[in-house]
Write a protein that holds these residues in place. Structure first.
Motif, PDB file in Angstrom:
ATOM      1  N   PRO A  23       0.805  -1.442  -0.151  1.00 29.77           N
ATOM      2  CA  PRO A  23      -0.081  -0.081  -0.044  1.00 29.77           C
ATOM      3  C   PRO A  23       0.870   1.117   0.007  1.00 29.77           C
ATOM      4  CG  PRO A  23      -0.739  -1.521   1.538  1.00 29.77           C
ATOM      5  CD  PRO A  23       0.357  -2.220   1.079  1.00 29.77           C
ATOM      6  N   HIS A  24       0.395   2.032  -0.623  1.00 33.19           N
ATOM      7  CA  HIS A  24       1.219   3.263  -0.854  1.00 33.19           C
ATOM      8  C   HIS A  24       2.542   3.214  -1.542  1.00 33.19           C
ATOM      9  CE1 HIS A  24      -2.277   4.792   1.330  1.00 33.19           C
ATOM     10  NE2 HIS A  24      -2.007   3.945   2.449  1.00 33.19           N
ATOM     11  N   GLY A  25       3.051   2.297  -1.837  1.00 26.47           N
ATOM     12  CA  GLY A  25       4.407   2.018  -2.487  1.00 26.47           C
ATOM     13  C   GLY A  25       5.710   2.221  -1.628  1.00 26.47           C
ATOM     14  N   VAL A  26       5.168   1.975  -0.239  1.00 23.80           N
ATOM     15  CA  VAL A  26       6.332   2.216   0.582  1.00 23.80           C
ATOM     16  C   VAL A  26       6.646   0.557   0.980  1.00 23.80           C
ATOM     17  CG1 VAL A  26       7.149   3.087   2.912  1.00 23.80           C
ATOM     18  CG2 VAL A  26       5.373   4.248   1.463  1.00 23.80           C
ATOM     19  N   TRP A  27       8.002   0.675   0.890  1.00 25.46           N
ATOM     20  CA  TRP A  27       8.685  -0.684   1.105  1.00 25.46           C
ATOM     21  C   TRP A  27       9.479  -1.048   2.387  1.00 25.46           C
ATOM     22  CZ3 TRP A  27       8.386  -4.895  -2.594  1.00 25.46           C
ATOM     23  CH2 TRP A  27       7.642  -4.825  -3.801  1.00 25.46           C
ATOM     24  N   ALA A  28      10.492   0.063   2.491  1.00 27.50           N
ATOM     25  CA  ALA A  28      11.462   0.013   3.663  1.00 27.50           C
ATOM     26  C   ALA A  28      10.866   1.088   4.671  1.00 27.50           C
ATOM     27  CB  ALA A  28      12.788  -0.004   3.165  1.00 27.50           C
ATOM     28  N   HIS A  29       9.928   0.551   5.642  1.00 23.93           N
ATOM     29  CA  HIS A  29       9.174   1.517   6.413  1.00 23.93           C
ATOM     30  C   HIS A  29      10.307   1.733   7.590  1.00 23.93           C
ATOM     31  CE1 HIS A  29       6.057  -0.962   4.391  1.00 23.93           C
ATOM     32  NE2 HIS A  29       5.522   0.055   4.524  1.00 23.93           N
ATOM     33  N   ILE A  30      10.966   0.969   8.055  1.00 24.93           N
ATOM     34  CA  ILE A  30      11.900   1.099   9.116  1.00 24.93           C
ATOM     35  C   ILE A  30      13.302   0.526   8.743  1.00 24.93           C
ATOM     36  CG2 ILE A  30      12.417   0.388  11.564  1.00 24.93           C
ATOM     37  CD1 ILE A  30       8.934  -0.476  10.555  1.00 24.93           C
ATOM     38  N   CYS A  31      14.209   1.382   8.543  1.00 24.45           N
ATOM     39  CA  CYS A  31      15.762   1.114   8.064  1.00 24.45           C
ATOM     40  C   CYS A  31      16.483   1.432   9.287  1.00 24.45           C
ATOM     41  CB  CYS A  31      16.091   1.943   6.819  1.00 24.45           C
ATOM     42  SG  CYS A  31      15.396   1.382   5.156  1.00 24.45           S
ATOM     43  N   GLY A  32      17.485   0.430   9.467  1.00 22.60           N
ATOM     44  CA  GLY A  32      18.800   0.895  10.280  1.00 22.60           C
ATOM     45  C   GLY A  32      19.746   0.846   9.639  1.00 22.60           C
ATOM     46  N   ILE A  33      20.645   2.209   9.368  1.00 21.15           N
ATOM     47  CA  ILE A  33      21.627   2.295   8.426  1.00 21.15           C
ATOM     48  C   ILE A  33      22.910   2.167   9.406  1.00 21.15           C
ATOM     49  CG2 ILE A  33      22.828   3.645   6.610  1.00 21.15           C
ATOM     50  CD1 ILE A  33      20.039   2.905   5.934  1.00 21.15           C
TER      51      ILE A  33
ATOM     52  N   LEU B  84       6.698   5.731  15.035  1.00 22.04           N
ATOM     53  CA  LEU B  84       6.472   4.342  14.491  1.00 22.04           C
ATOM     54  C   LEU B  84       4.905   4.072  14.250  1.00 22.04           C
ATOM     55  CD1 LEU B  84       7.665   1.870  13.257  1.00 22.04           C
ATOM     56  CD2 LEU B  84       7.626   0.941  15.586  1.00 22.04           C
ATOM     57  N   LEU B  85       4.165   4.361  15.158  1.00 24.00           N
ATOM     58  CA  LEU B  85       2.687   3.971  15.074  1.00 24.00           C
ATOM     59  C   LEU B  85       2.207   5.054  13.952  1.00 24.00           C
ATOM     60  CD1 LEU B  85       0.475   2.573  15.987  1.00 24.00           C
ATOM     61  CD2 LEU B  85      -0.182   4.218  17.775  1.00 24.00           C
ATOM     62  N   ALA B  86       2.607   6.222  14.013  1.00 24.80           N
ATOM     63  CA  ALA B  86       1.962   7.185  12.745  1.00 24.80           C
ATOM     64  C   ALA B  86       2.542   6.586  11.515  1.00 24.80           C
ATOM     65  CB  ALA B  86       2.489   8.754  13.015  1.00 24.80           C
ATOM     66  N   THR B  87       3.748   6.001  11.351  1.00 26.86           N
ATOM     67  CA  THR B  87       4.269   5.489  10.203  1.00 26.86           C
ATOM     68  C   THR B  87       3.119   4.534   9.784  1.00 26.86           C
ATOM     69  OG1 THR B  87       6.491   6.122  10.773  1.00 26.86           O
ATOM     70  CG2 THR B  87       6.203   4.421   9.024  1.00 26.86           C
ATOM     71  N   MET B  88       2.861   3.560  10.751  1.00 25.39           N
ATOM     72  CA  MET B  88       2.217   2.122  10.443  1.00 25.39           C
ATOM     73  C   MET B  88       0.897   2.897  10.071  1.00 25.39           C
ATOM     74  SD  MET B  88       3.278  -0.194  13.479  1.00 25.39           S
ATOM     75  CE  MET B  88       2.052  -1.466  13.084  1.00 25.39           C
ATOM     76  N   LYS B  89       0.118   3.717  10.734  1.00 25.48           N
ATOM     77  CA  LYS B  89      -1.327   4.001  10.174  1.00 25.48           C
ATOM     78  C   LYS B  89      -1.260   4.957   8.958  1.00 25.48           C
ATOM     79  CE  LYS B  89      -3.360   4.501  14.789  1.00 25.48           C
ATOM     80  NZ  LYS B  89      -3.613   5.076  16.053  1.00 25.48           N
ATOM     81  N   SER B  90       0.143   5.289   8.577  1.00 22.06           N
ATOM     82  CA  SER B  90      -0.018   6.086   7.375  1.00 22.06           C
ATOM     83  C   SER B  90      -0.025   5.281   6.196  1.00 22.06           C
ATOM     84  CB  SER B  90       0.997   7.124   7.076  1.00 22.06           C
ATOM     85  OG  SER B  90       2.385   6.558   7.008  1.00 22.06           O
TER      86      SER B  90
ATOM     87  N   GLY C  52       7.062   6.741   5.803  1.00 20.20           N
ATOM     88  CA  GLY C  52       5.565   6.393   5.514  1.00 20.20           C
ATOM     89  C   GLY C  52       4.971   7.142   4.485  1.00 20.20           C
ATOM     90  N   ARG C  53       3.687   7.188   4.374  1.00 17.99           N
ATOM     91  CA  ARG C  53       3.088   7.804   3.316  1.00 17.99           C
ATOM     92  C   ARG C  53       3.580   9.108   2.893  1.00 17.99           C
ATOM     93  NH1 ARG C  53      -2.835   7.532   4.140  1.00 17.99           N
ATOM     94  NH2 ARG C  53      -2.666   9.353   5.091  1.00 17.99           N
ATOM     95  N   ASN C  54       3.839   9.839   4.222  1.00 19.46           N
ATOM     96  CA  ASN C  54       4.248  11.410   3.904  1.00 19.46           C
ATOM     97  C   ASN C  54       5.848  11.596   3.811  1.00 19.46           C
ATOM     98  OD1 ASN C  54       1.523  11.725   4.093  1.00 19.46           O
ATOM     99  ND2 ASN C  54       1.442  11.510   6.305  1.00 19.46           N
ATOM    100  N   GLY C  55       6.438  10.733   3.621  1.00 16.74           N
ATOM    101  CA  GLY C  55       7.833  10.974   3.424  1.00 16.74           C
ATOM    102  C   GLY C  55       8.700  10.098   4.340  1.00 16.74           C
ATOM    103  N   VAL C  56       9.992  10.822   4.793  1.00 14.26           N
ATOM    104  CA  VAL C  56      11.241   9.812   5.354  1.00 14.26           C
ATOM    105  C   VAL C  56      11.475  10.736   6.499  1.00 14.26           C
ATOM    106  CG1 VAL C  56      13.523   8.985   5.148  1.00 14.26           C
ATOM    107  CG2 VAL C  56      12.041   8.867   3.116  1.00 14.26           C
TER     108      VAL C  56
END
Lengths: 259, 311, 518
Positions: free
Chosen positions: C158-168, C224-230, C457-461
């Protein structure tokens, strides 16, 4: 050729596990040399069926049963019109490039014995197509067919004497890939012995530059002609099997082709 | 709430309550055996095994009935499920599975209890054993407090449901094993019982003071039985546990809007319990009564599992 | 190949192996500046004063207090292979690591650019595969790679987001010299340490937060929750979100439960979920509840036995069908392994350039791909300076550490390289930065690395202003792996002295203040 198919799968769910979730690959699709006149999947109890597509582009049907009775019978019936294209597969939906199908899998591991066998089989072949036909024919000559036998992987199957159609398809894939040719597993139906009766069957396809995907059925040592009805493709049987789900481990599976 | 979470909370309540009970039982037994001027000797330890239903597990290991052996067996032995260490471990395993549902305070109490055993404590002499059970009791008390300070939501109710069901079972077993001490064969009911023996029982259910408050006519077995069966004032009495079970199920029903088999069974049992007179129980056969109670409690346990889809 | 469980754990086994090679060249100290100086970097003189004025015994007392708390809270990890399933805590170091506002701003820009590229790459590689058509990557690198999952080709989250949580994972060699060691786009762990370490520092060293304006990290669960909901499926107004864990025997279970707990959502196991009619449900005491967003801490292989490993008991049959139907969001998306694969790593700068249209702001560790003839020639000429390793190797197997290797080892590798150059890459040895650390003998410099967490999330990084600093506690060691004597530190991100921004203050106020500025 007009092929009538009635394919029945009977499950006996284990007691205490009334929910069944399965993925069925039982629906043939139209392409240049295959036209599905009509097709139905029926289940003899309360069930929800959902159509979809898997990563390889196969038509899948998700089957959800909440309170499974003692036996569950899934029946696929229909009629398919086929024409002979000398094994050539044209007009299919391809979601993945041929290069992917060079990959080894747990059921089709790279195997030195199969590679050596393939090397030997192709001596004298003057083209990739000829080489693949040679491998196909050599496999057919080497193994007695035993429809009920099924090995864990191609390497184990190759070491035995009698193998099933599934094993042969796996071995073919390993052999072709060892020659640098992309190859994949195909599941479907075939009316091999009697034009009126198609039963579940599997074979392989290999990709030849300039020609495209071409079917090879090592069970008969030939390319599929008009007696094969193609349903699903994948890297190996696990991705193309008619029934993915608890049938693999939890329920007795009785696979009966109907008359 | 997830069914699995509810199940873990319930079992967490049961196991931690059981750990507490065994700790009290061991403590009372040590006192009875070692600290009493007239030592009750090995019989006391034998009956502690009987109460925890571990006599056969104890014998299986070819162990000799010696106080040190039994004390070890009931506290730190990991090879059977009836020791404090195993109960604490099971409580913690369940608590870990529902870590999100617990407050830090509640989790810390369980985890600290577990850490006491992680350190491989000695249980070889009465002082060490008493120290260990005291430490466990501290944590179970802390847990009890933490549960009471938690939000009054399903989490709390499932823990308390487990505790109530477990408590009913424990008290019934305690009475069932010890009743021959309270009612010695051939002696007139109401005769004088061994002061140390009944003190042990009262200590195990923390009822020494309660007894003095409620009964002014001295130390009588009929009174002890009455207290442990019929007096709702005592939290560990059968009557109180039965009442608590109904209350907690009622709270859950209010939250989930579901009434079921377990509610009906618990209410039926509570109605019967309010009409139960300890005199009648003694006349009709205490052992038979307790046996039936333990069985019914087990059935209620099963009904709870079905109603909340524990599986 | 790593095992799936290690993937979720705090213990990427190759981490240490990677750092091990980075020599013992004089290192940049993040507090003191250049090595050997006795004056700290001017901005950090307050920290030096704090270290000078706080006796070691007091530091040690605080450190022990923090570790006692961690133990009590059960912030442990299980060590696999140890007979009694020992649970350990990771050592905590009381001296924080500090990023200056400008350093952090530049680093963040690089992280955002890199994570945007990772997402664009995944969307492309499982979709149109333009990057292959344009010849940026060799196709066999993708199609022959087991991390490219054909099973989910054509499916789009959904919304074309793949890597929602990254640890670099980063290492540092100078004030602005950060190098990416590894991208973690699957199930990066460690964020609970970031949060718990901060809580410990606030409790034990409140004076530091008066001296420094430190960016708050404690809103991470909310974000994180906001990211999930988005990223909930379209048309779901009030999405039900859950965290999916392999179970409490998993080494990172504490983190799974911590995150679910602090987001106020259910922590589920596979057995709690059931798919019916292409919709995911969870089993509750009051019946089924529809699930819309799953933050899974389970490896792809164990997501759905109908699609991935059929023998997996951890999976949820039908989950991928629900995902393909667009009825559930899975974080991170299945198939992400192709983006953080070792073989892809050396192409990351090209990938970033391709999708962002700009030069990468974050550097890779320079990597010579021996499949390329010029690179091979260079590597063969500099074997004694470089680290050479197998692309598909792990755990230090098949690796040459030039500066410490014997002549025979070097010659052995020379032969192997010439025979099969495509299987090898080479990298230089780096001088990893150090941070003062409390050790037995007092406070001394120790090598560190860093894992910041980036949410999409849907609204960016957005980059969380903090992260997990790991420190090699042994002198001179570059191995930050906790099973080999590594520990963790709090990571301070300093703010410009402006009144309004994310200030970390002690206790409850932080909540109020962070809410006020969001």
């Amino acid at each position: 050729m007009r092929i009538a198919i009635e394919h029945q799968i009977v499950h006996r769910p284990k007691p205490g596990r009334p929910t069944m979730v399965q993925m069925l690959r039982l629906t043939p699709e139209n392409y240049d040399d295959q036209t599905v006149a009509n097709w139905h999947i029926d289940v003899d109890c309360d069930a929800r069926l959902r159509r979809g597509q898997d990563g390889f582009g196969n038509a899948v049907t998700m089957l959800y049963i909440q309170d499974a009775p003692e036996t569950v019978t899934i029946t696929a019936t229909g009629e398919v019109l086929t024409s002979d294209a000398h094994g050539l597969v044209r007009g299919t939906t391809e979601t993945l490039p041929p290069a992917l199908f060079l990959r080894a899998t747990p059921a089709t591991p790279a195997d030195a014995a199969i590679a050596a066998f393939a090397e030997e089989a192709i001596s004298g072949a003057d083209s990739s197509l000829a080489a693949l036909h040679a491998v196909n024919a050599a496999l057919h000559r080497r193994f007695a067919s035993d429809a009920r036998s099924s090995a864990t992987d191609a390497a184990a199957a190759f070491a035995s004497k009698a193998v099933g159609a599934c094993d042969l398809a796996h071995i073919f894939c390993v052999a072709a890939r060892s020659l640098g040719v992309p190859a994949r597993f195909v599941s479907g139906f075939a009316a091999l012995h009697d034009a009126a009766t198609a039963t579940a069957h599997c074979w392989a396809e290999a990709y030849v530059e300039g020609l495209g995907w071409i079917g090879f059925d090592p069970s008969i040592g030939l390319s599929p002609q008009e007696r094969h009805v193609r349903v699903a493709v994948a890297l190996d049987a696990a991705g193309a099997t008619a029934v993915s789900g608890e049938a693999w481990r939890d329920v007795a599976l009785v696979d009966e082709a109907a008359q | 709430m997830l069914s699995r979470t509810a199940s873990s909370l319930y079992w967490l309540g049961r196991y931690f309550e059981r750990a507490d009970f065994i700790a009290r039982l061991v403590e009372a037994t040590v006192r009875l055996d070692v600290l009493s001027p007239r030592s009750a000797g090995l019989a006391a330890w034998g009956s502690a095994l009987a109460v925890t239903d571990t006599a056969s597990a104890f014998a299986e290991g070819g162990r000799e009935l010696r106080r040190r052996e039994v004390a070890r067996f009931l506290t730190v032995e990991t090879c059977h499920p009836g020791s404090i260490v195993r109960c604490v471990d099971m409580a913690r395993t369940n608590a870990r599975a529902v870590r999100t549902a617990l407050t830090r305070e509640a989790w810390s109490a369980i985890n600290r209890a577990w850490l006491h055993f992680e350190a491989k404590p000695a249980a070889d002499d009465p002082t060490a054993v008493l120290g260990l059970v005291e430490a466990v009791k501290n944590e179970t008390r802390g847990f009890e407090g933490a549960v009471h300070r938690m939000l009054r939501n399903q989490t709390t109710w499932f823990i308390r449901l487990g505790q109530a069901v477990e408590r009913a079972d424990n008290t019934a077993r305690l009475l069932d094993v010890k009743y021959h001490i309270l009612l010695p064969a051939g002696e007139r009911i109401g005769g004088v019982v061994d002061r140390d023996q009944w003190t042990t029982i009262l200590q195990t259910v923390s009822a020494v003071t309660a007894y003095r408050w409620l009964y002014s006519d001295g130390l009588k077995p009929a009174n002890v039985i009455d207290l442990l069966i019929a007096r709702t004032e005592l939290p560990r009495s059968l009557a109180a546990s039965v009442e608590e079970t109904v209350d907690v199920l009622g709270q859950l029903a209010r939250r989930t809007g579901q009434h079921g088999e377990a509610d009906r069974m618990a209410r039926l049992r509570a109605n019967r319990m309010t009409k139960t007179r300890s005199g009648d129980v003694i006349a009709g056969g205490l052992h038979q009564f307790l046996e039936a109670f333990i069985q019914e409690n087990a059935q209620l346990h099963g009904a709870i599992g079905r109603q909340f889809k524990f599986a | 190949m790593r095992t799936p469980f290690l993937r979720c754990s705090m213990e990427p086994e190759h981490w240490g192996e990677r750092n091990d090679r980075m020599g013992t060249i004089a290192a940049f100290d993040e507090i003191m500046g250049a090595a050997g100086k006795d004056m700290p970097r001017p901005e950090l003189s307050a920290l030096q004063r704090w270290l000078d004025h706080t006796p070691d015994s007091e530091l040690r007392r605080r450190q022990q207090s923090a570790e006692a708390t961690f133990r009590q809270l059960g912030i442990t990890f299980a060590v696999y292979g140890e007979s009694d399933a020992a649970e350990r805590i990771i050592p905590f170091d009381i001296v924080p690591r500090v990023f200056l506002p400008d350093e952090w701003a530049r680093l963040s820009e690089g992280l955002v650019q890199r994570v945007e590229a990772i997402n664009a790459f995944l969307d492309d590689i499982y979709g149109e595969r333009k990057i292959l058509r344009d010849g940026i990557l060799p196709p066999d690198l993708i199609f022959g790679n087991p991390q490219f999952r054909p099973e989910i080709a054509g499916m789009r989250p959904p919304h074309g987001v793949w890597a929602h949580i990254c640890g670099i994972d980063l290492v540092r060699t100078g004030p602005d010299d950060f190098f990416v060691l590894e991208d973690n786009a699957r199930t990066p762990s460690g964020v609970s340490y970031m949060l718990e370490n901060r809580e410990a520092m606030l409790r034990l060293c409140p004076e530091l937060f008066r001296q420094f304006r430190v960016a708050a990290v404690d809103s991470y669960p909310d974000r994180l929750l906001a990211t999930m909901k988005s990223v909930a499926p379209h048309g779901v107004a009030e999405p039900t979100c859950v965290v999916l864990t392999p179970g409490h025997f998993n080494s990172a279970y504490y983190e799974h439960s911590f995150l679910a707990d602090s987001m106020g959502i259910e922590l589920v196991e596979a057995a709690d979920l059931v798919v019916d009619d292409d919709i995911v449900w969870m089993r509750t005491i009051a019946g089924r509840v529809k699930v819309d967003v799953i933050y899974r801490r389970v490896d792809d292989d164990f997501l759905d036995p109908l699609v991935f490993r059929p023998d997996s008991m951890l999976g949820v049959p039908g989950l991928i069908a629900a995902y393909a139907a667009g009825n559930v969001a899975i974080l991170n998306a299945p198939g992400n392994g192709i983006a953080d694969d070792k073989a892809i790593y050396s192409y990351m700068p090209d990938i970033v350039r391709y999708y962002s249209g700009a030069e990468p702001k974050l550097k890779n560790v320079e990597t010579w791909r021996c499949r390329e003839p010029e690179a091979l020639a260079y590597v063969l000429d500099h074997l004694d300076e470089l680290v050479v390793k197998l692309v598909d190797g792990s755990g230090g197997y098949g690796m040459l550490v030039g500066p410490t290797a014997t002549k025979a080892q070097i010659e052995h590798f020379r032969a192997a390289l010439i025979a099969e150059p495509h299987r090898y890459i080479a990298q230089p040895t780096l001088a990893l930065s150090t941070v003062p650390t409390l050790v037995e003998s007092g406070v001394a410099p120790r090598h560190v690395d860093f894992r910041p967490f980036v949410l999409t999330g849907r609204n960016g990084v957005e980059v969380t202003p903090g992260g997990l600093t790991r420190v090699a506690l042994r002198e001179g060691s570059l191995v930050v792996n906790s099973s080999q004597g590594g520990g963790t530190k709090d990571s301070f991100v300093l703010l410009h002295p402006e009144p309004e921004s994310w200030v970390q203050v002690q206790g409850q106020q932080s909540q109020i203040q962070t809410q006020g500025v969001r």
